[in-house]
Design an enzyme around this catalytic site. Structure first.
Site, mmCIF file in Angstrom:
data_model
loop_
_atom_site.group_PDB
_atom_site.id
_atom_site.type_symbol
_atom_site.label_atom_id
_atom_site.label_comp_id
_atom_site.label_asym_id
_atom_site.label_seq_id
_atom_site.Cartn_x
_atom_site.Cartn_y
_atom_site.Cartn_z
ATOM 1 N N CYS A 192 -1.552 8.189 4.364
ATOM 2 C CA CYS A 192 -1.571 7.819 2.938
ATOM 3 C C CYS A 192 -2.845 8.301 2.273
ATOM 4 O O CYS A 192 -2.937 8.321 1.053
ATOM 5 C CB CYS A 192 -1.399 6.320 2.757
ATOM 6 S SG CYS A 192 -2.450 5.377 3.838
ATOM 7 N N GLU A 251 0.894 -1.159 0.000
ATOM 8 C CA GLU A 251 0.000 0.000 0.000
ATOM 9 C C GLU A 251 0.928 1.203 0.000
ATOM 10 O O GLU A 251 1.674 1.411 0.952
ATOM 11 C CB GLU A 251 -0.885 -0.091 1.253
ATOM 12 C CG GLU A 251 -2.046 0.851 1.242
ATOM 13 C CD GLU A 251 -1.684 2.134 1.907
ATOM 14 O OE1 GLU A 251 -1.067 2.996 1.239
ATOM 15 O OE2 GLU A 251 -1.997 2.278 3.097
#
Lengths: 496, 496
Positions: free
Chosen positions: B267, B230
């Protein structure tokens, strides 16, 4: 050449059309996709006799076998259409908002199509795993346009099938780019297709070398894409003594057929048989050798396959400790198979990695083990397999949990007292397995779960009802199974 | 160095122990795995104050934020334990035999664990996506041992968490190899772990460069393995005029917090805001700039992150057409963030690919579009994203189907009138997205569906009841949801 390779410009045009078609097709509802798949099946059925004739001429597969494959192909199209429409594959989850501090938003998730999918036709299944085969049916069910690269060994069959797929698209009012048919005898065509920026995923059935090469190209792209390559395996069959003694003749007969039918050109062909020394093994070996030696040679799919078979067979037979038990004694034609049973002691098998590679064709290697411990060592030495088979009484299998564990760990399908050939098309099928059987053991190439290969989840957060796709809207007008706040239900959603 | 890097010999030992533990752990039942996860949560809870103190010292994240993350971490462990035990993730399908000619065998399929999983701790989530974080919890729930590489920026926190995980394993009677904690400040440790022949899968949260490097190593192995990396994204927020005018102040406030909280080290941080020229944009721009300029600088996670932020920020600000709208006017410390709002005209944004890269930290770029058509072009230019956000009234959103399509196609989570930060832990969450947001858009890093990352299906064919795993046996003693002959049910199986 009758069917020249697609040029880079033609490939580019095909990908652009597919990308354009995707903008429409991805939003077609499940029912429209299902109707398209059923229409393909109907158009194919009208061409059945001609296509089976053409495929027989191109592949040398006999017509009875092609007839079975034909039925399977139509069943796939129709059953995947049903599964598409039923919508369980969408994996819908809804967690409604929690309106306390801190507020938890409303989340609704479903699978959406990846984009244009490149499918490579398989040499050994001109219908079921080629032009309108499993990969194509799954990709279309998922909502992805397909760019099909015909296998050069049955290019004319592929043309005929493609015509049915295109006619069905026109009849359903779908854009042309939904399905493009390309030829490519050279590896370069495949390379350009896999590397094309508009390609979203790849389906492939074929050799380890071919599949791995495509997977490597896909992984090296600026934006890597998934490759579902089903690359075959040696599908070992482990025979335990009690069942082997109890059922010697029937087992020899069943396995001889499994090893030699369609010239052994199945990815689930049993390439290795593992048994323990003893009188039962001697009788079995003799009965199996007799049957295999009696199978007539047959023209293989194409000269490349025949050459590869003959080369790999000779290579294995030359390895130290390997000997022939039963094979043809008459001369065979240039592109024909040579049904063969060979044998080797387990020590040699364990010591020689090259014996664990596939010999694609009617060939099987009997591995003779001293005892159960050595059989266990053979089981633990295996690479990833599409299938492992255990021939045993329930009692003797139950007494060997470590053997069951080792076999289950290396395979995608674990068969009890059966043969690996004959792959049922059903939701519960898993046709896949750890590398090198496939490039992605988490997905199946057979059965409606294969649709999920070509889709990814999207989660909608706090969307108003009017903007949600119907699959995720409160009303559940489609009657889909959905997991709402942790509970599976076909009811409508009632937000908090 | 306080925590020296693991040597190759230590890594080898860890992998061997994990492989050995796997032979036991994979057969533990769902309840035993769930109990282990809950025991980890209980042992962590006893160490809460010390661990938050340590994490605060190591990461400079404030204690309130760490407290929230702590609660999330324990919720993950407990809710994934519940999901593990409930067993929906096993995706069980049973197709019973059809005893006509040709006979169709009995098929029973469920997910089984992949094997030892290497997890890399994330710098920005010392608890929730590190040592006992989401990847670890999912891997353990799936039945996979974990080899955890601590993030060097919070190695001591990681040690403390690892102690809880190990203590819980001992208390549950699990083998030591179930969880191994290793340090590795150098890339080599990660490389050796990913290339180790016993590693079955990898979980990673971090930069695009780091994630891609690991994915490339994994793809180049003799036996490739999946990497779930990720890697973050720019999480664009599209603001449509009516809603922007209607709600200017509140939007500016909400977005300012989303951009700057925890020094923007998420993120899902909104790195790009896209709006159309007009009076509403002017007011919004001013309000947002005022708020962002008023946020105090903060020490970032570690010097490398701070240096990278300052470098990337300076790089973007130097690009043609980019100017600062609001930022700090006071000097900042060496490792501190500089909250910044910049702006650029959409033509420049479209022409300069480097503006579409992530600036990890409290930074956002306002993209000013001439009109709706140009906003559409910006939407279509996007790379893969974890999230896209649309700020709009339902009516104006409904009038722009092409915009909704473009946004949905590039993201894993599509947010309506919210902010991308704040990721709800729930089954319906999808925390993933097309490359470069992640290496595999088909799987989520948040929510119990993440368990499926570390598992693959196995199909049992014609197995006697006594040899089937209890999950697949006729009786369904565990009361699992299973799809039997195409119907979802919690009933027992009644074979034909």
């Amino acid at each position: 050449m009758k069917f020249p390779d697609a040029t880079s410009a033609e490939i580019d045009q095909a990908m652009l059309s597919a990308a354009e078609a995707f903008t429409v097709f991805r939003k077609n509802n499940l029912r429209e996709r299902a109707v398209y798949l059923r229409t393909i099946a109907a158009h194919l059925d009208r061409r059945k006799d001609v296509l089976i004739e053409t495929a027989h001429r191109e592949t040398h597969l006999d017509k009875d076998r092609l007839d079975v494959e034909w039925t399977r192909t139509l069943f796939q199209l129709r059953s995947y259409a049903d599964a598409c429409e039923q919508g369980a594959w969408l994996d819908i989850r809804i967690d409604t908002a929690v309106n306390q501090e801190p507020r938890q938003p409303d989340l609704r998730k479903m699978l959406v199509p990846l984009g244009p999918v490149v499918v490579f036709g398989a040499s050994n299944f001109p219908f079921a795993y080629s032009t309108a085969g499993g990969d194509t049916a799954c990709a279309l069910a998922a909502g992805c346009p397909v760019i099909l690269k015909a296998h050069p060994a049955h290019a004319e069959t592929s043309e005929g099938v493609a015509e049915a797929v295109r006619t069905a698209a026109a009849e359903c009012g779908l854009p042309e780019g939904i399905f493009t048919h390309l030829h490519g005898a050279s590896f370069d065509v495949g390379k350009v297709l896999v590397e094309h920026s508009l390609t979203a995923a790849v389906g492939f059935t074929g050799s380890l070398e071919g599949g791995r090469a495509l997977a490597d190209l896909a992984a090296a792209r600026e934006r890597p894409i998934p490759v579902f390559a089903e690359m075959g395996s040696i599908n070992p069959v482990f025979l335990l003594p009690t069942e082997l003694a109890r059922n010697t003749g029937a087992l020899a007969e069943k396995l001889a057929i499994s090893i030699t039918q369609s010239a052994g050109q199945f990815c689930t062909n049993p390439g290795v048989l593992v048994a323990i020394e003893g009188p039962a093994l001697e009788s079995f070996r003799e009965a199996l050798a007799f049957r295999i030696a009696g199978v007539a040679p047959a023209e293989m799919l194409h000269p490349g396959i025949a050459k590869n078979f003959q080369h790999r067979r000779a290579d294995v037979l030359e390895r130290e400790g390997v000997s022939v038990v039963g094979t043809l004694s008459c001369p065979v034609g240039r592109n024909e198979s040579i049904p063969t049973l060979a044998e080797v002691a387990a020590d040699k098998f364990l010591a020689d990695k090259s014996l664990r590679g596939e010999v694609f064709g009617p060939f099987s290697l009997l591995v003779r083990c001293r005892d159960a411990a050595q059989m266990q060592a053979v089981a633990e030495s295996l690479d990833g397999q599409l299938t492992c088979t255990l021939i045993a009484t329930p009692d003797e299998a139950g007494a060997q949990p470590a053997l069951l564990d080792a076999l289950q760990r290396s395979c995608g399908r674990f068969i009890f007292n059966g043969v690996p050939t004959g792959v049922r098309v059903a939701l519960a099928m898993h046709h896949g397995g750890p590398y090198p059987a496939t490039t992605d053991s988490r997905f199946t190439a057979v059965g409606a779960d294969g649709i999920r290969r070509f889709a990814r989840p999207v989660c909608y957060q706090d969307f108003p009802e009017s903007l949600l796709p119907p699959e995720l809207a409160d009303a559940n007008a489609l009657g889909l199974w959905r997991t709402i706040n942790g509970q599976l239900t076909q009811e409508a959603t009632s937000p908090e």
